[in-house]
Design a protein around this motif. Structure first.
Motif, PDB file in Angstrom:
ATOM      1  N   ALA A  76       0.837  -1.212   0.000  1.00  0.00           N
ATOM      2  CA  ALA A  76       0.000   0.000   0.000  1.00  0.00           C
ATOM      3  C   ALA A  76       0.869   1.258   0.000  1.00  0.00           C
ATOM      4  O   ALA A  76       0.557   2.242  -0.683  1.00  0.00           O
ATOM      5  CB  ALA A  76      -0.942   0.001   1.198  1.00  0.00           C
ATOM      6  N   ALA A  77       1.977   1.237   0.754  1.00  0.00           N
ATOM      7  CA  ALA A  77       2.875   2.394   0.793  1.00  0.00           C
ATOM      8  C   ALA A  77       3.544   2.599  -0.561  1.00  0.00           C
ATOM      9  O   ALA A  77       3.693   3.741  -1.026  1.00  0.00           O
ATOM     10  CB  ALA A  77       3.923   2.208   1.880  1.00  0.00           C
ATOM     11  N   LEU A  78       3.939   1.509  -1.209  1.00  0.00           N
ATOM     12  CA  LEU A  78       4.561   1.626  -2.526  1.00  0.00           C
ATOM     13  C   LEU A  78       3.567   2.182  -3.538  1.00  0.00           C
ATOM     14  O   LEU A  78       3.922   3.023  -4.368  1.00  0.00           O
ATOM     15  CB  LEU A  78       5.123   0.280  -2.984  1.00  0.00           C
ATOM     16  CG  LEU A  78       5.911   0.306  -4.289  1.00  0.00           C
ATOM     17  CD1 LEU A  78       7.065   1.299  -4.240  1.00  0.00           C
ATOM     18  CD2 LEU A  78       6.429  -1.097  -4.607  1.00  0.00           C
ATOM     19  N   ARG A  79       2.321   1.765  -3.476  1.00  0.00           N
ATOM     20  CA  ARG A  79       1.280   2.279  -4.377  1.00  0.00           C
ATOM     21  C   ARG A  79       1.119   3.787  -4.175  1.00  0.00           C
ATOM     22  O   ARG A  79       1.040   4.558  -5.126  1.00  0.00           O
ATOM     23  CB  ARG A  79      -0.036   1.540  -4.134  1.00  0.00           C
ATOM     24  CG  ARG A  79      -1.265   2.161  -4.772  1.00  0.00           C
ATOM     25  CD  ARG A  79      -1.139   2.491  -6.242  1.00  0.00           C
ATOM     26  NE  ARG A  79      -1.293   1.335  -7.085  1.00  0.00           N
ATOM     27  CZ  ARG A  79      -1.180   1.392  -8.416  1.00  0.00           C
ATOM     28  NH1 ARG A  79      -0.935   2.525  -9.036  1.00  0.00           N
ATOM     29  NH2 ARG A  79      -1.316   0.314  -9.144  1.00  0.00           N
ATOM     30  N   ILE A  80       1.094   4.225  -2.935  1.00  0.00           N
ATOM     31  CA  ILE A  80       0.970   5.665  -2.644  1.00  0.00           C
ATOM     32  C   ILE A  80       2.188   6.415  -3.170  1.00  0.00           C
ATOM     33  O   ILE A  80       2.068   7.496  -3.749  1.00  0.00           O
ATOM     34  CB  ILE A  80       0.764   5.906  -1.135  1.00  0.00           C
ATOM     35  CG1 ILE A  80      -0.608   5.377  -0.719  1.00  0.00           C
ATOM     36  CG2 ILE A  80       0.905   7.380  -0.787  1.00  0.00           C
ATOM     37  CD1 ILE A  80      -0.818   5.314   0.780  1.00  0.00           C
ATOM     38  N   TYR A  81       3.376   5.826  -3.000  1.00  0.00           N
ATOM     39  CA  TYR A  81       4.598   6.436  -3.525  1.00  0.00           C
ATOM     40  C   TYR A  81       4.499   6.641  -5.036  1.00  0.00           C
ATOM     41  O   TYR A  81       4.814   7.716  -5.556  1.00  0.00           O
ATOM     42  CB  TYR A  81       5.809   5.565  -3.180  1.00  0.00           C
ATOM     43  CG  TYR A  81       7.108   6.025  -3.784  1.00  0.00           C
ATOM     44  CD1 TYR A  81       7.794   7.104  -3.252  1.00  0.00           C
ATOM     45  CD2 TYR A  81       7.654   5.375  -4.882  1.00  0.00           C
ATOM     46  CE1 TYR A  81       8.993   7.537  -3.803  1.00  0.00           C
ATOM     47  CE2 TYR A  81       8.852   5.788  -5.437  1.00  0.00           C
ATOM     48  CZ  TYR A  81       9.515   6.875  -4.889  1.00  0.00           C
ATOM     49  OH  TYR A  81      10.703   7.296  -5.448  1.00  0.00           O
TER      50      TYR A  81
END
Length: 142
Positions: A76-81
């Protein structure tokens, strides 16, 4: 850029109500300048060589997931990045990083502010709320 914002809050605290630092380059001085220089050199080279454009956000996500560094991130953090850290290229052929590698390498090559901020952090006014978001696995680097 977290260290520069933190330094600004230390010098001009009335301008800040809070700080949320995401993976700030604020580190405890080790006294080992050779190790520090080698680490900084790796970060500088890595950021300069980092890929900055992809055909789409989906392609960027797929490629970054294969990277040892980015692949360790929470999905999820990578997607937001990817969603927030890229923008459509001017020529419409894909997406580009908002922070070019050369700009990030400048931050990594500056070798004193990260220590100054660490040493001065206890002096931050108590009313300035401080939150840290730091990547990694519990206990890593201890």
């Amino acid at each position: 850029m977290g260290m520069r914002r933190t330094l600004a809050a230390l010098t001009q605290p009335k301008l800040f109500a809070s700080l949320i630092l995401v993976d700030p380059v604020i580190v405890k001085p080790t006294g080992n300048l050779i190790h520090k220089s080698e680490h900084a050199d790796r970060l500088v080279v890595g950021s300069i060589l980092r890929r900055e454009s992809w055909p789409s956000r989906e392609a960027a996500l797929a490629i970054l997931q294969q990277s040892p560094f980015f692949g360790a991130w929470d999905p999820a953090a990578l997607r937001i990045y990817v969603d927030c850290g890229t923008y459509p290229s001017e020529d419409g052929t894909g997406v580009k990083l908002k922070m070019p590698g050369i700009q990030e390498s400048i931050v990594f090559s500056e070798t004193h502010t990260e220590y100054e901020v660490f040493e001065r952090l206890p002096l931050l006014e108590e009313r300035v709320e401080l939150r840290w978001v730091v990547p990694g696995k519990p206990g890593a680097g201890e």
